[in-house]
Design an enzyme around this catalytic site. Sequence first.
Site, short mmCIF file in Angstrom:
data_model
loop_
_atom_site.label_atom_id
_atom_site.label_comp_id
_atom_site.label_asym_id
_atom_site.label_seq_id
_atom_site.Cartn_x
_atom_site.Cartn_y
_atom_site.Cartn_z
N HIS A 105 -16.64 4.09 -4.41
CA HIS A 105 -15.54 5.32 -4.30
C HIS A 105 -15.81 6.33 -5.32
CE1 HIS A 105 -12.74 3.17 -1.23
NE2 HIS A 105 -13.93 3.15 -0.83
N ARG A 139 0.85 -1.06 0.08
CA ARG A 139 0.13 0.15 0.00
C ARG A 139 0.77 1.30 0.18
NH1 ARG A 139 -4.90 1.82 4.15
NH2 ARG A 139 -4.89 4.00 3.55
N TYR A 165 -14.61 10.24 -1.32
CA TYR A 165 -13.52 10.01 -2.50
C TYR A 165 -13.34 10.96 -3.68
CZ TYR A 165 -11.68 6.16 0.16
OH TYR A 165 -11.13 5.43 0.94
N ASN A 169 -10.14 -4.28 -1.60
CA ASN A 169 -10.35 -2.89 -2.37
C ASN A 169 -9.35 -3.10 -3.52
OD1 ASN A 169 -11.88 -1.06 -1.41
ND2 ASN A 169 -10.49 -0.59 0.20
N CYS A 195 -18.80 -2.03 0.55
CA CYS A 195 -18.03 -0.91 1.14
C CYS A 195 -18.81 -0.17 2.06
CB CYS A 195 -17.87 -0.02 -0.10
SG CYS A 195 -16.75 1.49 0.50
#
Length: 427
Positions: free
Chosen positions: A198, A93, A249, A147, A168
């Site tokens: 998102h 990440r 987002y 994700n 989500c």
Amino acid sequence: MEISKIGVIGGGSSYTPELIEGIISQASHLQVKEMVLMDIDPRRLEIVGALATRMVNKVGLPTEIALSSSLEQTLEGANFVITQVRVGGIAGRILDEKIPLAYGLIGQETTGPGGFSLALRTIPVVQKIAEELSRRSPDAWLINFTNPSGLITEAVRRSSPIKVVGLCNGPISMRKYVAHLMGLPAKDLYIRTIGLNHLNWADQILGQGENLLSQVIQTISCHPELIDTGYFPFAPDLLQSLQLLPCAYLQYYYNREEKLDELKKATKTRGEEVAELDRRLLLKYADSNLEEKPKELEARGGIWYSEAAIELISSIVNDKGDIHTLNVVNNGAILDLPEDAVVEIPCLVRREAVYPLSVGRLPLAVRGLVQAVKSYEQLTIEAALEGSYSKALQALLAHPLVPSFGLAKQVLDAFLGAQKDYLRQFG
Ligand code: G6P
């Protein structure tokens, strides 16, 4: 009703106590005989599994918590399987966040090039889980939290016949935040969000006998301090003009320069903060006196995800016929997107299936953005499944946050170099 088994892939996640709390709070509607937590990291699994066991024991729930390192064993006989994996771990990440930033692009784990890199690593792994599930428990439901949730769900749909929905915590969070803002109980509000995971907007907020959307927008506009809280980070004129409420987002698009600046100036990426938080959470979980989900877990962004997951499972099992916002195959619900695209929209949930509710056409102000991001998602899926460099490049070129061919190529090459152990499909 009772079900015999839920398998959790990535069960050693520090989020797992959330899920256990969900099972505990839904126990009057849904009894789970066995919950199998599977993880490839034995140390995490042992710590998180022991806390999960203490949590159910404390309230006297008969659910048996089992731990496993075997995917096959976890999937065998499961009624529901929850995927919450992070391929490449937190180190992956951090690279997803830092590499784009080095090229002057938004470095975020799900939105933009960071989410692209995460998707490339994750698709082959989740595809393997889905394949194994279709062999071991072909009637099971796969609930995907991994994700980027919508994109991964679409990849599974393309490559496997199993029943899959993507979930989500965004929609449930939006409902809770709006309810709090308006001083109403969350259960009395219905929010219709339309778009993709998102990348969605509320176009109806129903409650008190009317559509409250413009009142909500008005209320947010009167509280400029909300911009900094992170949940409604949008200028009042933007909201007034759109007459839609964007999910948080969308700040990476609507406030792109400010966000980029903020990310560049930050001393740590969110992934680096999460690594530290995760370390502290695990230390806390290892305390054998702890018997409940600690408050500190609320510092993670996935708050309320268990509520969304366990309520969904309960609705399916009990055939409640209520509405949940899910990532499902479009099937004509949004007329501006391909039939086979996965979209995040309200669905009617029945035991036999989830049915996407018709949306019609997207408002012109957001239509192009959704179509562009969906094209990027579909190209990313094809690139990951085929190991195609040229499709991977096309995917980045299609992304609205990647402005040129030169940058697309440099970022792609940097990802392929830095994460080659997880991107073997590209040779
Ligand atoms: C939000 C998103 C999730 C995401 C999370 C990240 O809640 O909806 O998809 O996983 O934030 O939170 P984190 O604590 O990992 O930054």
